[in-house]
Scaffold this active site. Structure first.
Site, PDB file in Angstrom:
ATOM      1  N   LEU A 130      -5.348 -13.037   7.141  1.00  0.00           N
ATOM      2  CA  LEU A 130      -6.250 -14.013   6.525  1.00  0.00           C
ATOM      3  C   LEU A 130      -5.478 -15.250   6.050  1.00  0.00           C
ATOM      4  O   LEU A 130      -5.890 -16.376   6.299  1.00  0.00           O
ATOM      5  CB  LEU A 130      -6.944 -13.343   5.323  1.00  0.00           C
ATOM      6  CG  LEU A 130      -7.979 -14.143   4.550  1.00  0.00           C
ATOM      7  CD1 LEU A 130      -9.206 -14.425   5.421  1.00  0.00           C
ATOM      8  CD2 LEU A 130      -8.425 -13.386   3.283  1.00  0.00           C
ATOM      9  N   ILE A 163       1.848 -12.043   6.715  1.00  0.00           N
ATOM     10  CA  ILE A 163       1.048 -10.959   7.274  1.00  0.00           C
ATOM     11  C   ILE A 163       1.822  -9.642   7.260  1.00  0.00           C
ATOM     12  O   ILE A 163       2.810  -9.474   7.982  1.00  0.00           O
ATOM     13  CB  ILE A 163       0.545 -11.318   8.698  1.00  0.00           C
ATOM     14  CG1 ILE A 163      -0.181 -12.677   8.653  1.00  0.00           C
ATOM     15  CG2 ILE A 163      -0.363 -10.212   9.242  1.00  0.00           C
ATOM     16  CD1 ILE A 163      -1.261 -12.817   7.577  1.00  0.00           C
ATOM     17  N   ARG A 272      21.070  10.242 -22.213  1.00  0.00           N
ATOM     18  CA  ARG A 272      22.052   9.195 -22.538  1.00  0.00           C
ATOM     19  C   ARG A 272      22.609   9.381 -23.954  1.00  0.00           C
ATOM     20  O   ARG A 272      21.872   9.229 -24.949  1.00  0.00           O
ATOM     21  CB  ARG A 272      21.377   7.816 -22.419  1.00  0.00           C
ATOM     22  CG  ARG A 272      22.248   6.647 -22.852  1.00  0.00           C
ATOM     23  CD  ARG A 272      23.356   6.388 -21.873  1.00  0.00           C
ATOM     24  NE  ARG A 272      24.154   5.225 -22.253  1.00  0.00           N
ATOM     25  CZ  ARG A 272      25.400   5.024 -21.835  1.00  0.00           C
ATOM     26  NH1 ARG A 272      25.972   5.911 -21.037  1.00  0.00           N
ATOM     27  NH2 ARG A 272      26.047   3.950 -22.200  1.00  0.00           N
ATOM     28  N   GLN A 283      13.971   5.999 -33.171  1.00  0.00           N
ATOM     29  CA  GLN A 283      12.556   5.626 -33.281  1.00  0.00           C
ATOM     30  C   GLN A 283      12.199   4.419 -32.420  1.00  0.00           C
ATOM     31  O   GLN A 283      11.097   4.341 -31.886  1.00  0.00           O
ATOM     32  CB  GLN A 283      12.206   5.355 -34.746  1.00  0.00           C
ATOM     33  CG  GLN A 283      12.056   6.644 -35.553  1.00  0.00           C
ATOM     34  CD  GLN A 283      11.418   6.407 -36.896  1.00  0.00           C
ATOM     35  OE1 GLN A 283      11.546   5.328 -37.477  1.00  0.00           O
ATOM     36  NE2 GLN A 283      10.727   7.405 -37.408  1.00  0.00           N
ATOM     37  N   GLY A 351      19.857   0.013 -19.750  1.00  0.00           N
ATOM     38  CA  GLY A 351      21.009  -0.865 -19.963  1.00  0.00           C
ATOM     39  C   GLY A 351      21.516  -1.393 -18.627  1.00  0.00           C
ATOM     40  O   GLY A 351      20.715  -1.705 -17.730  1.00  0.00           O
ATOM     41  N   GLU A 375      -3.589  -9.829  -2.329  1.00  0.00           N
ATOM     42  CA  GLU A 375      -4.981  -9.350  -2.443  1.00  0.00           C
ATOM     43  C   GLU A 375      -5.657  -9.914  -3.696  1.00  0.00           C
ATOM     44  O   GLU A 375      -6.363  -9.210  -4.420  1.00  0.00           O
ATOM     45  CB  GLU A 375      -5.032  -7.822  -2.407  1.00  0.00           C
ATOM     46  CG  GLU A 375      -4.567  -7.312  -1.051  1.00  0.00           C
ATOM     47  CD  GLU A 375      -4.780  -5.835  -0.845  1.00  0.00           C
ATOM     48  OE1 GLU A 375      -5.831  -5.324  -1.262  1.00  0.00           O
ATOM     49  OE2 GLU A 375      -3.887  -5.208  -0.251  1.00  0.00           O
ATOM     50  N   GLU A 379      -4.417 -14.611 -11.484  1.00  0.00           N
ATOM     51  CA  GLU A 379      -5.271 -15.726 -11.920  1.00  0.00           C
ATOM     52  C   GLU A 379      -6.638 -15.668 -11.214  1.00  0.00           C
ATOM     53  O   GLU A 379      -7.667 -16.007 -11.807  1.00  0.00           O
ATOM     54  CB  GLU A 379      -4.588 -17.063 -11.624  1.00  0.00           C
ATOM     55  CG  GLU A 379      -3.348 -17.332 -12.450  1.00  0.00           C
ATOM     56  CD  GLU A 379      -2.126 -16.507 -12.034  1.00  0.00           C
ATOM     57  OE1 GLU A 379      -2.145 -15.894 -10.940  1.00  0.00           O
ATOM     58  OE2 GLU A 379      -1.161 -16.451 -12.815  1.00  0.00           O
TER      59      GLU A 379
END
Ligand SMILES: Cc1cc2nc3c(=O)[nH]c(=O)nc-3n(C[C@H](O)[C@H](O)[C@H](O)COP(=O)(O)OP(=O)(O)OC[C@H]3O[C@@H](n4cnc5c(N)ncnc54)[C@H](O)[C@@H]3O)c2cc1C
Length: 399
Positions: A130, A163, A272, A283, A351, A375, A379
């Protein structure tokens, strides 16, 4: 890593969806395709997906498909699970559906028998053409022309770009102007087989993530008049209807990538070591994981709602069609934007390892980006939703 299946218990899905999601999660985990060369990897994925029967969800039962008609929830689940494992596998699956969708919707019985069965088996690779260099979001600005050359022949002139599957597809659903001055009301669709004289698909486009793409040049490309797909000058509507079917499934692909990023982040922070503890013990990390999970679940609910709406309420009346379009737009916009944020957060938690080429979060960071553009860019989705909101408000004021 196995794709999560907890969401299958949501009431949007039935038992058949639950079985499909679970089987697919096991199957994808067992696949291992070398994706160094995206073109050959894509071909290989189409072969694997076709052999295993998954591509049968891209075509209706009358042409070898798995279900009576295309089922949005199945498409969403398939794309979500494939994208969790491999965004390229998802791409290969999705393009079989998108590339043949206009034939499912408007093909003649002969066209449907010739192309759809082969697409569902993985014997033919499909593409949807298209966009043009100066006509992306503004489809009506397309310059490619189709004119009658002889009683049974049409000549195509022009350029299509971006395409997907360009250069590896066996056929292209191509949209061209048949009435030069009629804007979107002067566009007609045609099926063009690869190898047709006058079609050059050799100009590959390289993007930031694996994705076979090409520019197509049509130079006095002659096709039979019987290659017309759907009504004369009905091409714009057909293109939009095709995109509409698959829009919620783009959101499904974004969900799969975001779920994978969250899973990678959880695995990483658990192991880690940091300041005498694990990264997961802080936290700040837990808050970030909570934010990621909520972004993901919000997007998932919008995506499943849009797919459920299409399957269970339908789009037969104009009001239903408008409502579905707006909900699919909300799903596509939210899922792709949220996935980008979730993946970025997962990368940050890794990291330096997050930007090291070869780590999963690094490739996901590149994989997700295009989904916010193709597709219908974010916006464009905002505009669809905004127009719907104003229309609803006007209808409410009249009542
Ligand atoms: C990886 C990839 C695969 C693709 N595959 C296909 C394919 O298989 N087939 C196909 O036909 N096309 C395909 N496309 C093309 C894609 O659909 C277009 O890129 C998309 O429609 C945007 O068009 P454009 O790139 O010309 O950007 P433009 O239309 O020039 O948009 C530029 C910017 O303007 C914004 N914008 C649009 N409208 C408005 C507005 N009213 N107000 C303000 N801003 C606006 C857009 O959101 C965007 O941010 C693909 C693209 C990519 C990146």
């Amino acid at each position: 890593m196995r794709a999560p299946t907890d969401h299958l218990t949501l009431p949007f899905f039935g038992d058949a969806h639950r079985a499909l999601g679970a089987e697919l999660a096991d199957w994808t985990r067992a696949q291992n395709v070398d994706e160094t060369d995206d073109r050959s990897a894509c071909r290989q994925w189409v072969r694997l997906l076709g052999d295993q029967g998954w591509l049968r969800f891209c075509v209706p039962r009358a042409f070898g498909g798995a279900l009576e008609k295309l089922d949005s929830r199945a498409l969403v689940l398939l794309r979500e699970t494939l994208a969790f494992h491999s965004p390229l596998a998802d791409f290969a699956f999705a393009m079989q559906g998108l590339g043949s969708g206009a034939i499912t919707l408007a093909g003649s019985p002969q066209q449907q028998a010739h192309y759809l069965e082969a697409v569902g088996r993985g014997d033919k690779i499909a593409a949807f053409a298209l966009s043009e260099p100066d006509a992306g979001s503004d489809v009506g600005a397309m310059a490619m022309t189709a004119r009658v050359d002889a009683p049974d022949r049409v000549v195509l002139e022009g350029t299509k770009t971006w395409i997907s599957n360009g250069g590896i597809a066996d056929f292209y659903c191509v949209f061209a102007k048949t009435e030069l001055t009629h804007g979107t009301r002067g566009i007609t669709a045609f099926i063009v087989d690869a190898g047709t004289a006058g079609l050059d698909s050799s100009e590959h486009i390289t993007v930031m993530a694996p994705h076979p793409l090409a520019t197509l040049r049509f130079n006095h490309c002659r096709i039979p008049a019987s290659a017309q797909l759907g009504p004369l000058n009905g091409g714009f509507k057909l293109a939009m209807q095709t995109l509409d079917i698959f829009r919620a499934s783009v959101a499904g692909a974004a969900l799969g990538m975001a779920r994978r990023a969250l899973a990678e982040a959880v695995a990483y922070v658990r192991m880690r070591p940091m300041f005498g503890q694990r990264l997961a013990d802080f936290q700040l990390t837990q808050a970030r994981l909570g934010e990621m999970a909520a972004l993901l679940d919000g997007a998932a609910l919008l995506t499943y709602r849009a797919a459920w709406l299409r399957d269970c309420v339908g789009t037969a009346t104009p009001a239903q069609a408008h409502t579905y379009s707006a909900q699919a737009a909300m799903a596509k916009m939210t899922a792709t934007e949220n996935a980008q944020r979730v993946i970025d957060m997962a990368l940050q938690m890794h990291g330096g390892m997050g930007v090291r080429v070869g780590t999963k979060v690094e490739s996901l960071y590149r994989d997700i980006r295009s989904l916010r553009i193709y597709e219908g860019a974010t916006e464009v989705q905002q505009l669809i939703i905004g127009k719907f909101v104003l229309k609803q408000d006007a209808a409410g004021a009249r009542a």
